[in-house]
Design a protein around this motif. Sequence first.
Motif, PDB file in Angstrom:
ATOM      1  N   SER A   1      17.307  -2.266  -3.516  1.00  0.00           N
ATOM      2  CA  SER A   1      17.866  -3.500  -4.070  1.00  0.00           C
ATOM      3  C   SER A   1      16.750  -4.490  -4.400  1.00  0.00           C
ATOM      4  CB  SER A   1      18.831  -4.137  -3.071  1.00  0.00           C
ATOM      5  OG  SER A   1      19.930  -3.271  -2.810  1.00  0.00           O
ATOM      6  N   VAL A   2      16.991  -5.332  -5.420  1.00  0.00           N
ATOM      7  CA  VAL A   2      15.941  -6.247  -5.859  1.00  0.00           C
ATOM      8  C   VAL A   2      16.082  -7.629  -5.251  1.00  0.00           C
ATOM      9  CG1 VAL A   2      15.584  -5.024  -8.031  1.00  0.00           C
ATOM     10  CG2 VAL A   2      17.280  -6.871  -7.916  1.00  0.00           C
ATOM     11  N   HIS A   3      17.156  -7.886  -4.494  1.00  0.00           N
ATOM     12  CA  HIS A   3      17.298  -9.198  -3.870  1.00  0.00           C
ATOM     13  C   HIS A   3      16.360  -9.315  -2.673  1.00  0.00           C
ATOM     14  CE1 HIS A   3      19.687  -6.955  -1.029  1.00  0.00           C
ATOM     15  NE2 HIS A   3      20.679  -6.762  -1.897  1.00  0.00           N
ATOM     16  N   ALA A   4      16.335 -10.493  -2.061  1.00  0.00           N
ATOM     17  CA  ALA A   4      15.360 -10.762  -1.001  1.00  0.00           C
ATOM     18  C   ALA A   4      15.480  -9.790   0.166  1.00  0.00           C
ATOM     19  CB  ALA A   4      15.522 -12.201  -0.514  1.00  0.00           C
ATOM     20  N   SER A   5      16.703  -9.498   0.595  1.00  0.00           N
ATOM     21  CA  SER A   5      16.892  -8.579   1.718  1.00  0.00           C
ATOM     22  C   SER A   5      16.379  -7.183   1.371  1.00  0.00           C
ATOM     23  CB  SER A   5      18.382  -8.517   2.089  1.00  0.00           C
ATOM     24  OG  SER A   5      18.594  -7.630   3.174  1.00  0.00           O
ATOM     25  N   GLY A   6      16.633  -6.748   0.147  1.00  0.00           N
ATOM     26  CA  GLY A   6      16.141  -5.452  -0.293  1.00  0.00           C
ATOM     27  C   GLY A   6      14.628  -5.416  -0.372  1.00  0.00           C
ATOM     28  N   ARG A   7      14.033  -6.520  -0.825  1.00  0.00           N
ATOM     29  CA  ARG A   7      12.574  -6.554  -0.918  1.00  0.00           C
ATOM     30  C   ARG A   7      11.940  -6.504   0.470  1.00  0.00           C
ATOM     31  NH1 ARG A   7      13.790 -10.639  -4.629  1.00  0.00           N
ATOM     32  NH2 ARG A   7      12.898 -12.269  -3.288  1.00  0.00           N
ATOM     33  N   ARG A   8      12.580  -7.136   1.449  1.00  0.00           N
ATOM     34  CA  ARG A   8      12.058  -7.053   2.826  1.00  0.00           C
ATOM     35  C   ARG A   8      12.115  -5.617   3.331  1.00  0.00           C
ATOM     36  NH1 ARG A   8      14.684 -12.139   3.367  1.00  0.00           N
ATOM     37  NH2 ARG A   8      16.583 -11.153   4.201  1.00  0.00           N
ATOM     38  N   ALA A   9      13.218  -4.938   3.052  1.00  0.00           N
ATOM     39  CA  ALA A   9      13.339  -3.537   3.462  1.00  0.00           C
ATOM     40  C   ALA A   9      12.293  -2.677   2.758  1.00  0.00           C
ATOM     41  CB  ALA A   9      14.750  -3.028   3.167  1.00  0.00           C
ATOM     42  N   ARG A  10      12.086  -2.935   1.465  1.00  0.00           N
ATOM     43  CA  ARG A  10      11.079  -2.180   0.718  1.00  0.00           C
ATOM     44  C   ARG A  10       9.692  -2.404   1.303  1.00  0.00           C
ATOM     45  NH1 ARG A  10      10.499   2.156  -1.151  1.00  0.00           N
ATOM     46  NH2 ARG A  10      12.588   1.888  -2.051  1.00  0.00           N
ATOM     47  N   ALA A  11       9.393  -3.611   1.722  1.00  0.00           N
ATOM     48  CA  ALA A  11       8.084  -3.898   2.312  1.00  0.00           C
ATOM     49  C   ALA A  11       7.887  -3.126   3.608  1.00  0.00           C
ATOM     50  CB  ALA A  11       7.944  -5.403   2.563  1.00  0.00           C
ATOM     51  N   ILE A  12       8.957  -2.991   4.394  1.00  0.00           N
ATOM     52  CA  ILE A  12       8.875  -2.226   5.647  1.00  0.00           C
ATOM     53  C   ILE A  12       8.578  -0.764   5.351  1.00  0.00           C
ATOM     54  CG2 ILE A  12      10.259  -1.366   7.583  1.00  0.00           C
ATOM     55  CD1 ILE A  12      11.719  -4.099   7.553  1.00  0.00           C
ATOM     56  N   VAL A  13       9.289  -0.203   4.381  1.00  0.00           N
ATOM     57  CA  VAL A  13       9.085   1.204   4.012  1.00  0.00           C
ATOM     58  C   VAL A  13       7.682   1.413   3.450  1.00  0.00           C
ATOM     59  CG1 VAL A  13       9.824   3.059   2.445  1.00  0.00           C
ATOM     60  CG2 VAL A  13      11.533   1.686   3.652  1.00  0.00           C
ATOM     61  N   ASP A  14       7.230   0.509   2.616  1.00  0.00           N
ATOM     62  CA  ASP A  14       5.901   0.656   2.010  1.00  0.00           C
ATOM     63  C   ASP A  14       4.797   0.592   3.068  1.00  0.00           C
ATOM     64  OD1 ASP A  14       7.023   0.913  -0.470  1.00  0.00           O
ATOM     65  OD2 ASP A  14       6.621  -1.153  -1.106  1.00  0.00           O
ATOM     66  N   LYS A  15       4.970  -0.289   4.044  1.00  0.00           N
ATOM     67  CA  LYS A  15       3.980  -0.388   5.123  1.00  0.00           C
ATOM     68  C   LYS A  15       3.923   0.928   5.910  1.00  0.00           C
ATOM     69  CE  LYS A  15       2.888  -3.151   9.272  1.00  0.00           C
ATOM     70  NZ  LYS A  15       3.152  -2.128  10.327  1.00  0.00           N
ATOM     71  N   ALA A  16       5.087   1.468   6.257  1.00  0.00           N
ATOM     72  CA  ALA A  16       5.125   2.728   6.994  1.00  0.00           C
ATOM     73  C   ALA A  16       4.555   3.872   6.164  1.00  0.00           C
ATOM     74  CB  ALA A  16       6.568   3.042   7.402  1.00  0.00           C
ATOM     75  N   ARG A  17       4.783   3.829   4.866  1.00  0.00           N
ATOM     76  CA  ARG A  17       4.253   4.886   3.993  1.00  0.00           C
ATOM     77  C   ARG A  17       2.722   4.884   4.044  1.00  0.00           C
ATOM     78  NH1 ARG A  17       7.309   7.243   0.268  1.00  0.00           N
ATOM     79  NH2 ARG A  17       8.680   5.408   0.058  1.00  0.00           N
ATOM     80  N   ARG A  18       2.141   3.705   4.050  1.00  0.00           N
ATOM     81  CA  ARG A  18       0.675   3.620   4.146  1.00  0.00           C
ATOM     82  C   ARG A  18       0.195   4.142   5.496  1.00  0.00           C
ATOM     83  NH1 ARG A  18       1.866  -1.422   1.705  1.00  0.00           N
ATOM     84  NH2 ARG A  18       1.635  -2.514   3.702  1.00  0.00           N
ATOM     85  N   GLU A  19       0.935   3.833   6.545  1.00  0.00           N
ATOM     86  CA  GLU A  19       0.533   4.256   7.895  1.00  0.00           C
ATOM     87  C   GLU A  19       0.622   5.769   8.054  1.00  0.00           C
ATOM     88  OE1 GLU A  19       1.907   0.133  10.169  1.00  0.00           O
ATOM     89  OE2 GLU A  19       3.347   1.769   9.855  1.00  0.00           O
ATOM     90  N   VAL A  20       1.680   6.362   7.541  1.00  0.00           N
ATOM     91  CA  VAL A  20       1.814   7.820   7.606  1.00  0.00           C
ATOM     92  C   VAL A  20       0.772   8.485   6.714  1.00  0.00           C
ATOM     93  CG1 VAL A  20       3.348   9.776   7.126  1.00  0.00           C
ATOM     94  CG2 VAL A  20       4.259   7.714   8.240  1.00  0.00           C
ATOM     95  N   ALA A  21       0.496   7.897   5.572  1.00  0.00           N
ATOM     96  CA  ALA A  21      -0.514   8.447   4.672  1.00  0.00           C
ATOM     97  C   ALA A  21      -1.886   8.467   5.336  1.00  0.00           C
ATOM     98  CB  ALA A  21      -0.567   7.629   3.378  1.00  0.00           C
ATOM     99  N   THR A  22      -2.193   7.443   6.100  1.00  0.00           N
ATOM    100  CA  THR A  22      -3.478   7.409   6.812  1.00  0.00           C
ATOM    101  C   THR A  22      -3.565   8.549   7.811  1.00  0.00           C
ATOM    102  OG1 THR A  22      -3.675   5.015   6.549  1.00  0.00           O
ATOM    103  CG2 THR A  22      -4.947   6.027   8.325  1.00  0.00           C
ATOM    104  N   LEU A  23      -2.488   8.769   8.561  1.00  0.00           N
ATOM    105  CA  LEU A  23      -2.473   9.891   9.511  1.00  0.00           C
ATOM    106  C   LEU A  23      -2.672  11.216   8.792  1.00  0.00           C
ATOM    107  CD1 LEU A  23      -1.841  11.116  12.363  1.00  0.00           C
ATOM    108  CD2 LEU A  23       0.564  11.159  11.642  1.00  0.00           C
ATOM    109  N   ALA A  24      -2.050  11.348   7.610  1.00  0.00           N
ATOM    110  CA  ALA A  24      -2.076  12.617   6.882  1.00  0.00           C
ATOM    111  C   ALA A  24      -3.263  12.747   5.942  1.00  0.00           C
ATOM    112  CB  ALA A  24      -0.782  12.768   6.082  1.00  0.00           C
ATOM    113  N   GLY A  25      -4.170  11.779   5.941  1.00  0.00           N
ATOM    114  CA  GLY A  25      -5.322  11.853   5.052  1.00  0.00           C
ATOM    115  C   GLY A  25      -4.901  11.960   3.596  1.00  0.00           C
TER     116      GLY A  25
END
Length: 354
Positions: free
Chosen positions: A13-37
Amino acid sequence: MAEALRAGGNPSSVHASGRRARAIVDKARREVATLAGAEPSEIVFTSGGTEANNLALSGAGRRRVLISAVEHDSVRRAVPQAEVLPVDGEGVLDLAALERALAASAEPVVVSVMLANNETGVLQPIAEVVRLARRAGALVHCDAVQGAGKVPVGLRDLGVDYLSLSAHKIGGPTGVGALVVRKGAPLTAALCGGGQESNRRAGTENVAGISGFGAAAVLAAPGQDLAALRDGLELSLVQIVPAARAFGAGARRLSNTSCVPMPGVPAETQVLALDLAGVCISAGAACSSGKVQRSPVLEAMGVPAADADCAVRISLGWNSGSADIERLIAAWQNLYIRVRQSDIFHTDSRARAA
């Protein structure tokens, strides 16, 4: 995870609540990517290792699939027609058999070989698998679920095209995992619907679970060597029962895993008895729907059925200590003594009756 649940919102979703959720997912994606090289764009979140394995093998677009004989059921059953490659007595892939299989046909192939076995902890020669596969133009999938957090699982260091991960194996929540897909490697989505995960896995993301996966990935860098605890445990068990040798002990293994038999005592009996003593162990794969059955891994290694039926898997965690080992050894010894005494009693009773 609690913060993610409180935040709510649909990451699409593009509203504020959706953007907050997207930010959480994006942060975790970076963290998992670091583990996986890997790069964040190479991470596809899934419901766990099983879905990741299925997605890789169905989505690679290759009808011919080669797997080792000790793969997890989620690989074996994902492609029932896969060609199964033998392993030696320690559970290590027969590389000569892989080379012959690759040379047997010019048809495009995907090779699936796990990084570390979930029952024995035995590590596979992934570098050699990749070398042979590349020479034959094959794609390579590696189920790294068991190895993550214990040994390095870098996508590019391993040289593979697909890498499966699961959050709960590194202390994260159950029900979430990832398939790491090398940029440029083919992948056809198995679930169709929305365009989530860059059109590679449809369905609203499990925001809280993914958040927990990312947090666990940050803490999961390999480094803790539990080999001293494991070796001390195995030595103690052999002193109690000389036949209790660890399967796969002659190969490179994870430092936290032992697969040992208590001859004459069914694995199910050991699991139940130790559970009553406050010690949790497994028989075979822990995710076999609660059923204790003969291990196809040990069968592939040539372990006699009588020994395989009495084998249990003992896994040490990041917080395991010597007191835990001593408790396990005591419970295991008490069970063995009780069984032996019962056998002697029944033997004497039969002798007197005769």
